[in-house]
Design an enzyme around this catalytic site. Structure first.
Site, PDB file in Angstrom:
ATOM      1  CE1 TYR A 105      -9.575  -2.871   0.715  1.00 53.49           C
ATOM      2  CE2 TYR A 105      -8.585  -1.035  -0.574  1.00 53.49           C
ATOM      3  CZ  TYR A 105      -8.443  -2.086   0.080  1.00 53.49           C
ATOM      4  OH  TYR A 105      -7.273  -2.416   0.637  1.00 53.49           O
ATOM      5  CG  ASN A 123      -3.882  -1.974   6.859  1.00 58.64           C
ATOM      6  OD1 ASN A 123      -3.734  -1.533   5.650  1.00 58.64           O
ATOM      7  ND2 ASN A 123      -4.964  -2.609   7.214  1.00 58.64           N
ATOM      8  CD  GLU A 143      -9.275  -9.010  -3.532  1.00 63.25           C
ATOM      9  OE1 GLU A 143      -8.006  -9.387  -3.131  1.00 63.25           O
ATOM     10  OE2 GLU A 143      -9.843  -8.737  -2.664  1.00 63.25           O
ATOM     11  CG  HIS A 165      -5.344  -6.225  -0.155  1.00 62.47           C
ATOM     12  ND1 HIS A 165      -6.529  -6.246   0.415  1.00 62.47           N
ATOM     13  CD2 HIS A 165      -5.415  -7.048  -1.355  1.00 62.47           C
ATOM     14  CE1 HIS A 165      -7.345  -7.153  -0.091  1.00 62.47           C
ATOM     15  NE2 HIS A 165      -6.518  -7.674  -1.165  1.00 62.47           N
ATOM     16  CE  LYS A 176      -3.994  -2.293   2.208  1.00 63.84           C
ATOM     17  NZ  LYS A 176      -4.800  -2.101   3.295  1.00 63.84           N
ATOM     18  NE  ARG A 212      -2.657  -5.517   7.203  1.00 56.97           N
ATOM     19  CZ  ARG A 212      -3.676  -5.950   6.799  1.00 56.97           C
ATOM     20  NH1 ARG A 212      -4.338  -7.169   7.315  1.00 56.97           N
ATOM     21  NH2 ARG A 212      -4.442  -5.604   5.684  1.00 56.97           N
TER      22      ARG A 212
HETATM   23  P1  ATP Z   1      -7.244  -5.674   3.207  1.00 55.96           P
HETATM   24  O1  ATP Z   1      -8.659  -6.061   2.543  1.00 55.96           O
HETATM   25  O2  ATP Z   1      -6.628  -4.264   2.798  1.00 55.96           O
HETATM   26  O3  ATP Z   1      -6.261  -6.729   3.297  1.00 55.96           O
HETATM   27  P2  ATP Z   1      -8.385  -6.579   5.741  1.00 55.96           P
HETATM   28  O4  ATP Z   1      -9.061  -7.911   5.005  1.00 55.96           O
HETATM   29  O5  ATP Z   1      -7.377  -6.967   6.825  1.00 55.96           O
HETATM   30  O6  ATP Z   1      -7.511  -5.753   4.775  1.00 55.96           O
HETATM   31  P3  ATP Z   1     -10.793  -5.099   5.398  1.00 55.96           P
HETATM   32  O7  ATP Z   1     -12.005  -5.443   6.634  1.00 55.96           O
HETATM   33  O8  ATP Z   1     -11.057  -5.991   4.200  1.00 55.96           O
HETATM   34  O9  ATP Z   1      -9.537  -5.629   6.208  1.00 55.96           O
HETATM   35  O10 ATP Z   1     -10.448  -3.727   5.361  1.00 55.96           O
HETATM   36  C1  ATP Z   1     -10.036  -3.164   4.117  1.00 55.96           C
HETATM   37  C2  ATP Z   1      -9.022  -2.005   4.798  1.00 55.96           C
HETATM   38  O11 ATP Z   1      -9.744  -0.866   5.250  1.00 55.96           O
HETATM   39  C3  ATP Z   1      -8.083  -2.566   5.965  1.00 55.96           C
HETATM   40  O12 ATP Z   1      -6.773  -3.159   5.464  1.00 55.96           O
HETATM   41  C4  ATP Z   1      -7.698  -0.986   6.211  1.00 55.96           C
HETATM   42  O13 ATP Z   1      -6.833  -0.265   5.483  1.00 55.96           O
HETATM   43  C5  ATP Z   1      -9.037  -0.179   6.089  1.00 55.96           C
HETATM   44  N1  ATP Z   1      -9.888  -0.549   7.388  1.00 55.96           N
HETATM   45  C6  ATP Z   1     -10.786  -1.473   7.715  1.00 55.96           C
HETATM   46  N2  ATP Z   1     -11.293  -1.620   8.912  1.00 55.96           N
HETATM   47  C7  ATP Z   1     -11.113  -0.392   9.186  1.00 55.96           C
HETATM   48  C8  ATP Z   1     -11.334   0.616  10.380  1.00 55.96           C
HETATM   49  N3  ATP Z   1     -12.142  -0.037  11.451  1.00 55.96           N
HETATM   50  N4  ATP Z   1     -10.750   1.767  10.455  1.00 55.96           N
HETATM   51  C9  ATP Z   1      -9.954   2.204   9.506  1.00 55.96           C
HETATM   52  N5  ATP Z   1      -9.551   1.731   8.614  1.00 55.96           N
HETATM   53  C10 ATP Z   1     -10.268   0.495   8.436  1.00 55.96           C
HETATM   54 MG    MG Z   2      -9.921  -7.431   3.053  1.00 51.05          MG
END
Ligand code: ATP
Ligand code: MG
Length: 137
Positions: A49, A112, A126, A115, A9, A102
């Site tokens: 997303y 973070n 994806e 992904h 990212k 992370r």
């Molecule tokens: P990713 O999809 O990026 O691999 P993930 O699957 O661990 O991460 P998701 O729930 O899919 O998490 O959320 C997508 C992204 O949105 C997260 O990686 C983070 O950057 C952001 N995000 C998710 N939840 C929160 C939150 N509660 N507060 C702030 N940012 C968030």
């Molecule tokens: Mg995710």
């Protein structure tokens, strides 16, 4: 062999962490079978997303993901989807296990660093969202 989709990212690219993260991916036994640098448009980030549309963090997430270049890559190996999620650690770095990407690199819950696809269906969607068939080895 199983494939997953991965992103380095903008926060990590900006801090010159591409090489360190690729090294960790390869050391964990995953092979990078396709890769490129992109700077996402809002439309691309919103589409990628789409499952999070309407959530409180959505706008912040799209702003972040379009804030600078990213690396997108396809990883291949045994149990790659779950294994790479494990290497990344939990979404919120405060909850991520010691030694995960992370825990080591993420700035906060949004910034973070990485992904990874969360299921075979997500991985398929994806990978084809960012790579044409002739870009995959
Ligand atoms: P990713 O999809 O990026 O691999 P993930 O699957 O661990 O991460 P998701 O729930 O899919 O998490 O959320 C997508 C992204 O949105 C997260 O990686 C983070 O950057 C952001 N995000 C998710 N939840 C929160 C939150 N509660 N507060 C702030 N940012 C968030
Ligand atoms: Mg995710």
């Amino acid at each position: 062999l199983e494939r997953t989709f991965s992103i380095v990212k903008p926060d990590a690219v900006q801090r010159n962490l591409i090489g360190a993260i690729y090294q960790r991916i390869e050391n964990a036994g995953f092979r990078i079978v396709a890769a490129k640098m992109l700077h996402l448009t809002r439309e691309q980030a919103e589409g990628f997303y789409a499952e999070h549309q309407g959530k409180p963090f959505f706008e912040k997430l799209v702003n972040f993901m379009t804030s600078g270049p990213i690396m997108v890559q396809v990883l291949e190996g045994e149990n790659t989807i779950a294994g790479y999620r494990e290497l990344m650690g939990k979404t919120n770095p405060e909850e991520a296990a010691r030694g995960t990407l992370r825990a080591d690199y993420a700035v906060n819950h949004t910034f973070n660093s990485v992904h990874g696809s969360d299921s075979p269906e997500s991985a398929q969607r994806e990978i084809s969202y960012f790579f044409a068939a002739d870009e995959l080895c």
